[in-house]
Scaffold this motif. Structure first.
Motif, PDB file in Angstrom:
ATOM      1  N   ALA A  82      39.564  42.735  53.982  1.00 22.04           N
ATOM      2  CA  ALA A  82      38.263  41.931  53.899  1.00 22.04           C
ATOM      3  C   ALA A  82      37.319  43.966  52.910  1.00 22.04           C
ATOM      4  N   ILE A  83      36.663  43.587  52.736  1.00 17.96           N
ATOM      5  CA  ILE A  83      35.824  44.173  51.204  1.00 17.96           C
ATOM      6  C   ILE A  83      34.497  43.887  50.734  1.00 17.96           C
ATOM      7  N   ARG A  84      33.759  44.304  51.171  1.00 17.57           N
ATOM      8  CA  ARG A  84      32.303  44.075  50.353  1.00 17.57           C
ATOM      9  C   ARG A  84      32.406  45.064  49.535  1.00 17.57           C
ATOM     10  N   CYS A  85      31.452  44.685  48.247  1.00 22.04           N
ATOM     11  CA  CYS A  85      31.611  45.823  47.472  1.00 22.04           C
ATOM     12  C   CYS A  85      29.917  45.859  46.259  1.00 22.04           C
ATOM     13  N   PHE A  86      29.310  46.527  45.869  1.00 20.36           N
ATOM     14  CA  PHE A  86      28.648  46.537  45.253  1.00 20.36           C
ATOM     15  C   PHE A  86      28.856  47.506  43.727  1.00 20.36           C
ATOM     16  N   GLY A  87      28.132  46.627  42.791  1.00 21.76           N
ATOM     17  CA  GLY A  87      28.703  47.277  41.114  1.00 21.76           C
ATOM     18  C   GLY A  87      28.217  46.594  40.561  1.00 21.76           C
ATOM     19  N   GLU A  88      28.166  47.289  38.895  1.00 22.33           N
ATOM     20  CA  GLU A  88      27.875  46.163  37.393  1.00 22.33           C
ATOM     21  C   GLU A  88      29.262  45.272  37.735  1.00 22.33           C
ATOM     22  N   VAL A  89      28.743  43.493  37.396  1.00 22.08           N
ATOM     23  CA  VAL A  89      30.089  43.127  36.958  1.00 22.08           C
ATOM     24  C   VAL A  89      29.802  42.956  35.316  1.00 22.08           C
ATOM     25  N   ARG A  90      31.401  42.933  34.787  1.00 21.30           N
ATOM     26  CA  ARG A  90      31.611  43.399  33.524  1.00 21.30           C
ATOM     27  C   ARG A  90      32.845  42.395  33.249  1.00 21.30           C
ATOM     28  N   PRO A  91      32.592  42.269  31.982  1.00 20.72           N
ATOM     29  CA  PRO A  91      33.688  41.652  31.750  1.00 20.72           C
ATOM     30  C   PRO A  91      35.251  42.997  31.364  1.00 20.72           C
ATOM     31  N   GLY A  92      36.369  41.782  31.871  1.00 20.21           N
ATOM     32  CA  GLY A  92      38.152  42.184  31.593  1.00 20.21           C
ATOM     33  C   GLY A  92      38.790  42.124  31.093  1.00 20.21           C
ATOM     34  N   PRO A  93      39.779  42.740  30.959  1.00 19.05           N
ATOM     35  CA  PRO A  93      41.249  41.602  30.105  1.00 19.05           C
ATOM     36  C   PRO A  93      41.436  40.722  30.501  1.00 19.05           C
ATOM     37  N   SER A  94      41.700  40.762  32.013  1.00 19.30           N
ATOM     38  CA  SER A  94      41.851  39.069  32.601  1.00 19.30           C
ATOM     39  C   SER A  94      40.500  38.531  34.070  1.00 19.30           C
ATOM     40  N   GLY A  95      39.609  37.981  33.039  1.00 16.81           N
ATOM     41  CA  GLY A  95      38.241  37.751  33.624  1.00 16.81           C
ATOM     42  C   GLY A  95      37.366  38.746  34.210  1.00 16.81           C
ATOM     43  N   LEU A  96      36.219  39.053  34.792  1.00 14.41           N
ATOM     44  CA  LEU A  96      35.071  39.818  35.038  1.00 14.41           C
ATOM     45  C   LEU A  96      35.629  40.208  36.368  1.00 14.41           C
ATOM     46  N   GLU A  97      35.312  42.216  36.249  1.00 10.82           N
ATOM     47  CA  GLU A  97      35.769  43.047  37.569  1.00 10.82           C
ATOM     48  C   GLU A  97      34.599  43.541  37.211  1.00 10.82           C
ATOM     49  N   MET A  98      34.964  44.503  38.466  1.00  9.82           N
ATOM     50  CA  MET A  98      33.692  45.529  38.533  1.00  9.82           C
ATOM     51  C   MET A  98      35.128  47.097  38.296  1.00  9.82           C
ATOM     52  N   VAL A  99      34.225  47.902  38.005  1.00  5.42           N
ATOM     53  CA  VAL A  99      35.116  49.370  37.694  1.00  5.42           C
ATOM     54  C   VAL A  99      34.104  50.798  38.642  1.00  5.42           C
ATOM     55  N   HIS A 100      35.234  50.764  39.285  1.00  4.69           N
ATOM     56  CA  HIS A 100      34.606  51.753  40.516  1.00  4.69           C
ATOM     57  C   HIS A 100      33.599  51.503  41.407  1.00  4.69           C
ATOM     58  N   PRO A 101      33.519  50.494  41.936  1.00  6.43           N
ATOM     59  CA  PRO A 101      32.179  49.864  42.670  1.00  6.43           C
ATOM     60  C   PRO A 101      31.622  50.939  43.684  1.00  6.43           C
ATOM     61  N   GLU A 102      31.177  50.671  44.807  1.00  2.00           N
ATOM     62  CA  GLU A 102      31.023  51.460  46.276  1.00  2.00           C
ATOM     63  C   GLU A 102      31.427  50.125  46.700  1.00  2.00           C
ATOM     64  N   TYR A 103      32.100  50.953  48.293  1.00  3.05           N
ATOM     65  CA  TYR A 103      32.722  49.608  48.774  1.00  3.05           C
ATOM     66  C   TYR A 103      32.875  49.622  49.558  1.00  3.05           C
ATOM     67  N   ARG A 104      33.091  49.107  51.046  1.00  8.41           N
ATOM     68  CA  ARG A 104      33.771  48.900  52.065  1.00  8.41           C
ATOM     69  C   ARG A 104      34.738  48.129  52.684  1.00  8.41           C
ATOM     70  N   ALA A 105      35.593  48.776  53.290  1.00  2.00           N
ATOM     71  CA  ALA A 105      36.897  47.695  53.592  1.00  2.00           C
ATOM     72  C   ALA A 105      37.274  47.827  55.216  1.00  2.00           C
ATOM     73  N   SER A 106      37.803  46.437  56.139  1.00  3.91           N
ATOM     74  CA  SER A 106      38.183  46.873  56.413  1.00  3.91           C
ATOM     75  C   SER A 106      38.853  45.573  57.337  1.00  3.91           C
TER      76      SER A 106
END
Length: 689
Positions: free
Chosen positions: A108-132
């Motif tokens: 499970a992951i929670r991220c914070f970042g800016e949404v950008r268009p990418g080669p295969s749909g929307l993406e976040m580059v180097h977001p802040e995250y917490r995984a569990s």
């Protein structure tokens, strides 16, 4: 701990961090509290992936469905996450083996970042995250997250944690509320503590648009107190200058009346009105502190001459000071022509006056035989001793500093009485700046041009049409008129793509062999410059190639064409000053702004303003809007204008209120001291000379 407690007393602040914070102007806990966010991030809610749009800055939560290292132009780690509403890619270019393990499928992951268009749909580059390994992630934030102004080597989280400590101190400590409650209620100003707590941690429903514009009541509360501190300091300065008293210089008319009779023109109504205001000031036993604004060519020098004669009529000396030798010499020539027939003795003091001539001038100033002294900032020097200085006229005051202006007190008789001060500027100053930067001065405006002055037509043209411009210059000079060709740099500089004056002169000599061409720039010796200017004035030259040294003080009525290269490099007020060098005679005059494409949006706006209006005040307002107060006032004055929170353009409407409040607080010296110390510190009062 008090608000003045050093930042180093906070947990986790060592010498290295203190040095970085210093670069942001943060020395104390109070500085930290006044270090306000630039903007805010909303981390208070989790958005569904399916609702995201490019540019969103948000929190999302989902499950990692795929995690792969991809070898493209750059090796990267791609994680595909889903939340039941959609799929998003997380992209990491820099990652460790531990991170790869942390971001494995099924987590499970929670991220914070800016949404950008990418080669295969929307993406976040180097977001802040917490995984569990479970869905049991920490709660979301309860308030908006501040984003602070930064400096190299500092991270947002570090500054946020320090400000959290400062806010805890604010909750329990005592940051005194300096504005009286009656005043706060009248102007609907929130409490200082509440305003700071709100701005560092706004609630979820805060109006972010208002905060971003700097117009939220909490921000306005702080801006109000800061503007008040600056205003009170200038008021203190005014009182300090005036408390020593000044010589009374009543109007007699023995010199002023014959002076007006010999002039080949009548004064405009505006000149008469301003002269009456100056006369009334000189008749008082407190030093005049008056700023006279008048557009290029409005006749400020005549007003200054009348004031100087009023001082001389009363047995006192007058000093007329200008920032450049060219402008000082222009004043010297005018004053000599006007005053010598009246039997008034004029002295001249500038850097180029040396040897026996200098000693003779200094002696005549010291023994009082020189009744009016004209010069540059050389008049400030210790060796200059006046016999009895009653009036100082300072032209283009923003080129000097307020400290230099104040040092004139020592030039008064025995250092006891302060000379009256008349400050003139041809750079129209927007009302907001006059009410803040010049709050210690009374203000007069000469808002009328003498009859017979021809308006200047302004043309904006790309330098690709240089040939046409050169032909225009040729035609004007062949008709017996003269022209200026202004360059913005002296030496070639590829980076700035500005034509250098020396190169331009050589080129123009080749293309216009029949014209007599001269060159003036700031690195020439003073005598060389003066000689070339004299040749141009006496029409021995047709075309003068110059840098912006000719901005002020050059009066050649026969010059009717001005070409300004790379005008996009100059501020509007400077362009307006330069343009004022033509249109001084009765012939139709032109100013050609020859820009280098492509123009920036701001460059286009500037040149459009110049083309549309010759009103100096409209131009000054636009200049303030585009460049900010420090630039408009001139670099030597910017120390006065460095606000932490207030913005003169945005908060200009507060200034009238500030003035009223300052008048109410006049009888409360302790409160005035506390407000000014809070915002300006002990060492920054402009009142100390």
């Amino acid at each position: 701990m008090s608000s003045a407690t050093d930042i180093i007393s906070l947990k986790g602040v060592g010498a290295a961090l203190a040095l970085k914070l210093e670069r942001l102007g943060i020395h104390t806990i109070q500085d930290l509290l006044f270090h306000l966010p630039l903007r805010y991030q909303d981390r208070t809610r989790i958005l569904p992936i399916g609702s995201l749009r490019p540019g969103d800055e948000c929190v999302i939560q989902g499950e990692i469905r795929a995690s792969d290292i991809v070898m493209g132009k750059r090796r990267s780690l791609l994680c595909r996450i889903q939340d039941g509403t959609g799929t998003l890619t997380l992209r990491f270019f820099h990652f460790s083996a531990a991170q790869k393990q942390q971001l494995s499928t099924g987590k499970a992951i929670r991220c914070f970042g800016e949404v950008r268009p990418g080669p295969s749909g929307l993406e976040m580059v180097h977001p802040e995250y917490r995984a569990s390994t479970s869905d049991d992630l920490t709660p979301v934030e309860e308030a908006l997250t501040p984003v602070y102004p930064m400096t190299e080597g500092l991270q947002q989280n570090r500054v946020r944690s320090l400000i959290t400590q400062a806010l805890m101190w604010l909750e329990t400590g005592h940051l005194p509320e300096l504005l009286p409650e009656s005043l706060r209620q009248r102007w609907k100003l929130p409490d200082l503590r509440d305003a700071l707590l709100y701005l560092h941690a706004p609630p979820v429903d805060a109006d972010q648009h208002l905060l971003l514009e700097g117009r939220h009541p909490a921000q306005r509360r702080l801006a109000f107190e800061e503007l008040l501190a600056h205003h009170l300091t200038l008021m203190k300065l005014r009182h300090r200058v005036q408390e020593s008293g000044a010589p009374r210089l009543p109007y007699h008319g023995q010199l002023c009346t014959p002076f007006l009779e010999q002039l080949p023109f009548s004064l405009t109504q505006a000149q008469e009105r301003v002269s009456r205001e100056v006369t009334a000031d000189l008749n008082k036993a407190i030093p005049m502190l008056r700023l006279v604004q008048g557009d290029v060519g409005s006749g400020k020098t005549v007003v200054a001459a009348l004031a100087a004669l009023q001082a001389v009529e009363n047995g006192f000396q007058a000093a007329v000071m200008a920032p450049t030798e060219i402008l000082a010499e222009q004043h010297y020539i005018n004053f000599t022509q006007w005053m010598e027939p009246l039997g008034v003795k004029i002295a001249w003091l500038a850097g180029k006056v040396k040897g026996k001539q200098r000693l003779a001038q200094l002696a005549s100033i010291a023994d009082g035989s020189a009744q009016i002294v004209v010069g540059t900032h050389a008049l400030f020097q210790d060796e200059v001793r006046f016999y009895n200085l009653g009036l100082a006229v300072i032209d283009e005051q923003h080129r000097f500093g307020v400290h230099q202006r104040l040092s004139l007190r020592e030039k008064g008789r025995d250092g006891q009485k302060t000379p009256h001060q008349l400050i003139m500027t041809a750079t129209p100053i927007p009302r907001t700046l006059t009410m803040s930067a010049y709050a210690d001065l009374d203000c007069s405006i000469i808002d009328e041009l003498p009859p017979g002055r021809t308006p200047v037509s302004t043309v904006v043209i790309a330098d690709s049409r240089r040939d046409q411009v050169i032909e225009r210059v040729r035609a004007a000079c062949n008709e017996g008129r003269q022209a200026y060709w202004v360059c913005t740099l002296i030496e070639e500089s590829e980076a700035l793509q500005c034509q250098a004056a020396e190169v331009a002169e050589a080129t123009l000599r080749e293309l216009l062999p029949e014209l007599r061409i001269g060159l003036v720039h700031g690195r020439m010796k003073a005598q060389e410059k003066a000689d070339v200017m004299q040749c141009f004035k006496s029409a021995e030259l047709d075309l003068l190639v110059a840098t912006t040294v000719i901005e002020v003080g050059v009066d050649v009525p026969n010059a009717s064409v001005m070409i300004i290269e790379n005008p996009e490099r100059l501020g509007l007020s400077q362009l307006h000053q330069l343009r004022g060098r033509v249109g001084r005679g009765s012939v139709e005059s032109f100013c050609v702004l020859m820009y280098h494409a492509p123009l920036s949006k701001q460059g286009r706006e500037r040149l459009a303003v110049m083309r549309e209006t010759t009103d100096g005040f409209k131009i000054a307002e636009k200049d303030l809007e585009l460049r900010g107060p420090g630039e408009v006032l001139g670099t030597r004055q910017t120390g006065m204008m460095q606000f932490r929170i207030a913005d003169l353009q945005r908060d200009g409407d507060l200034l009238e209120r500030v003035r009223q409040v300052a008048a109410q607080l006049e009888q409360q010296p302790d409160l005035i001291e506390a407000v000014t110390r809070r915002w300006l510190g002990q060492g920054e009062e402009y009142g100390h000379v």
